[in-house]
Design a protein around this motif. Sequence first.
Motif, PDB file in Angstrom:
ATOM      1  N   ALA A 122       0.922  -1.372  -0.074  1.00 15.38           N
ATOM      2  CA  ALA A 122      -0.003  -0.046  -0.032  1.00 15.38           C
ATOM      3  C   ALA A 122       0.965   1.343   0.064  1.00 15.38           C
ATOM      4  CB  ALA A 122      -1.039  -0.041   1.200  1.00 15.38           C
ATOM      5  N   ILE A 123       1.898   1.101   0.619  1.00 11.17           N
ATOM      6  CA  ILE A 123       2.934   2.274   0.781  1.00 11.17           C
ATOM      7  C   ILE A 123       4.253   1.658   0.957  1.00 11.17           C
ATOM      8  CG2 ILE A 123       3.596   4.225   2.312  1.00 11.17           C
ATOM      9  CD1 ILE A 123       1.034   4.440   3.457  1.00 11.17           C
ATOM     10  N   ALA A 124       5.209   2.183   0.204  1.00 11.12           N
ATOM     11  CA  ALA A 124       6.631   1.815   0.366  1.00 11.12           C
ATOM     12  C   ALA A 124       7.461   3.165  -0.078  1.00 11.12           C
ATOM     13  CB  ALA A 124       7.004   0.714  -0.860  1.00 11.12           C
ATOM     14  N   LEU A 162      -6.708   3.198   0.317  1.00  5.84           N
ATOM     15  CA  LEU A 162      -5.717   3.535   1.397  1.00  5.84           C
ATOM     16  C   LEU A 162      -6.196   4.753   2.236  1.00  5.84           C
ATOM     17  CD1 LEU A 162      -2.952   3.508   2.861  1.00  5.84           C
ATOM     18  CD2 LEU A 162      -1.734   4.670   0.840  1.00  5.84           C
ATOM     19  N   ILE A 163      -6.261   4.700   3.301  1.00  2.50           N
ATOM     20  CA  ILE A 163      -6.733   5.736   4.227  1.00  2.50           C
ATOM     21  C   ILE A 163      -5.675   6.502   5.087  1.00  2.50           C
ATOM     22  CG2 ILE A 163      -8.571   6.575   5.643  1.00  2.50           C
ATOM     23  CD1 ILE A 163     -10.349   4.207   4.460  1.00  2.50           C
ATOM     24  N   LEU A 164      -5.175   7.627   5.163  1.00  2.00           N
ATOM     25  CA  LEU A 164      -4.339   8.136   6.004  1.00  2.00           C
ATOM     26  C   LEU A 164      -4.797   8.981   7.034  1.00  2.00           C
ATOM     27  CD1 LEU A 164      -1.866   9.400   3.039  1.00  2.00           C
ATOM     28  CD2 LEU A 164      -1.689   7.291   4.316  1.00  2.00           C
ATOM     29  N   LEU A 165      -4.806   8.605   8.112  1.00  2.00           N
ATOM     30  CA  LEU A 165      -5.445   9.255   9.296  1.00  2.00           C
ATOM     31  C   LEU A 165      -4.383   9.987  10.245  1.00  2.00           C
ATOM     32  CD1 LEU A 165      -8.026   6.738  10.402  1.00  2.00           C
ATOM     33  CD2 LEU A 165      -8.331   8.889   8.829  1.00  2.00           C
ATOM     34  N   ASP A 166      -4.548  11.183  10.402  1.00  2.00           N
ATOM     35  CA  ASP A 166      -3.567  12.143  11.114  1.00  2.00           C
ATOM     36  C   ASP A 166      -4.341  12.438  12.679  1.00  2.00           C
ATOM     37  OD1 ASP A 166      -1.282  13.146  12.161  1.00  2.00           O
ATOM     38  OD2 ASP A 166      -1.273  14.972  10.903  1.00  2.00           O
ATOM     39  N   GLY A 192     -11.306  -4.575   4.235  1.00  7.43           N
ATOM     40  CA  GLY A 192     -10.087  -4.806   3.235  1.00  7.43           C
ATOM     41  C   GLY A 192      -9.491  -3.266   2.988  1.00  7.43           C
ATOM     42  N   ARG A 193      -9.673  -2.325   3.668  1.00  9.66           N
ATOM     43  CA  ARG A 193      -8.975  -0.880   3.694  1.00  9.66           C
ATOM     44  C   ARG A 193      -7.807  -0.897   4.296  1.00  9.66           C
ATOM     45  NH1 ARG A 193     -12.403  -1.392   0.551  1.00  9.66           N
ATOM     46  NH2 ARG A 193     -14.185  -0.120  -0.069  1.00  9.66           N
ATOM     47  N   THR A 194      -6.624  -0.381   3.657  1.00 12.57           N
ATOM     48  CA  THR A 194      -5.195  -0.273   4.585  1.00 12.57           C
ATOM     49  C   THR A 194      -5.457   1.121   5.299  1.00 12.57           C
ATOM     50  OG1 THR A 194      -4.367  -1.061   2.736  1.00 12.57           O
ATOM     51  CG2 THR A 194      -3.067   0.047   4.191  1.00 12.57           C
ATOM     52  N   ILE A 195      -5.254   1.159   6.493  1.00  8.52           N
ATOM     53  CA  ILE A 195      -5.086   2.305   7.101  1.00  8.52           C
ATOM     54  C   ILE A 195      -3.896   2.548   7.752  1.00  8.52           C
ATOM     55  CG2 ILE A 195      -6.447   3.504   9.089  1.00  8.52           C
ATOM     56  CD1 ILE A 195      -8.573   2.092   7.757  1.00  8.52           C
TER      57      ILE A 195
END
Length: 305
Positions: A9-11, A157-161, A186-189
């Motif tokens: 998802a992130i690299a 993909l969900i980015l949460l701050d 199935g989401r990536t957090i």
Amino acid sequence: MSTQASDAAIATEHLTKRYGERLAVDALTLTVQRGEVFGFLGPNGAGKTTTLAMLLGLVRPSAGRAVVLGVDVAANPVTALARVGAMIEAPAFYPYLSGYDNLRVLCRAGGIAEPRIAEVLEVVEMTSRARERVRVYSQGMKQRLALAATLLPDPELILLDEPTNGLDPAGTAEIRQLIRSLAARGRTIFLCSHQLHEVEQVCERVAILKAGRLLAEGQVAALLQRDQRLRVRIEGDASEAIALLKALPWVTGVETAADHLIVVTPTSRAAELNAYLAASGVPVAELAPDAGSLEDFFLEVTGAP
Ligand SMILES: Nc1ncnc2c1ncn2[C@@H]1O[C@H](COP(=O)(O)OP(=O)(O)OP(=O)(O)O)[C@@H](O)[C@H]1O
């Protein structure tokens, strides 16, 4: 790029951001697998926000790169971010419009079909309150509406701050539950948080950043060595027990805590340890795996007071 990186998802590879003399992010190499709930931790000024900004193509790296859902962010920001949702700052809604109408404004701006609103309201459990004006919403409801807004384009993909900033324990628990349900779908957090207790409860893996550098990364349970520490309570003087335990080849450490000992050994040895102490005339009052907290670990690795 390795196959593993393109599947992730992130690299990030040696991702670096320099502001003049200051290294905000220092050669960060990190992989977040698809479907993971990943905690990104660090004290103030560690470089978390700068990293998020680079992942979102808002800040250009000084060196290295970020690949999101298989696409290089700097080279193809529009493609890379098409399936990414982010909740970064306290959300700004029109207070005199209902929650529903606020989402409708966002749908129009983003070219999203209106039926999607009902779906996201359902996910964040705001359906029954959606027709009320945002002005009357509690902080927790505003946060849930913000999450609903983030989910509108159905991001992978969900980015949460700091998604629970300013929330009371009940609101925090609700967001935690929501994160779990998103992961179950199935989401990536990717969760940035200071709330270590919260991270510990929802994240499988974490990375800890300090002064731009990665200090630790791994499975929460492995980092905390949960299968490697036993908590042993002895009534009265424990000095004999300490000497006996230290003599065992399979015990690699004995620490003295307030009213108990922490014995560093595989937890599968618990029964054996109990029998050994009892046979040596030292009865054990209590014996259990030691659940070290992520907070203790965090303070240990970041060197904070
Ligand atoms: N635009 C900028 N110009 C100069 N320095 C910056 C800029 N943005 C961030 N920094 C510096 O980079 C470092 C990392 O900041 P960043 O905001 O990424 O940390 P953080 O981990 O998000 O902290 P916090 O938890 O306090 O939000 C800090 O020393 C900060 O002062």
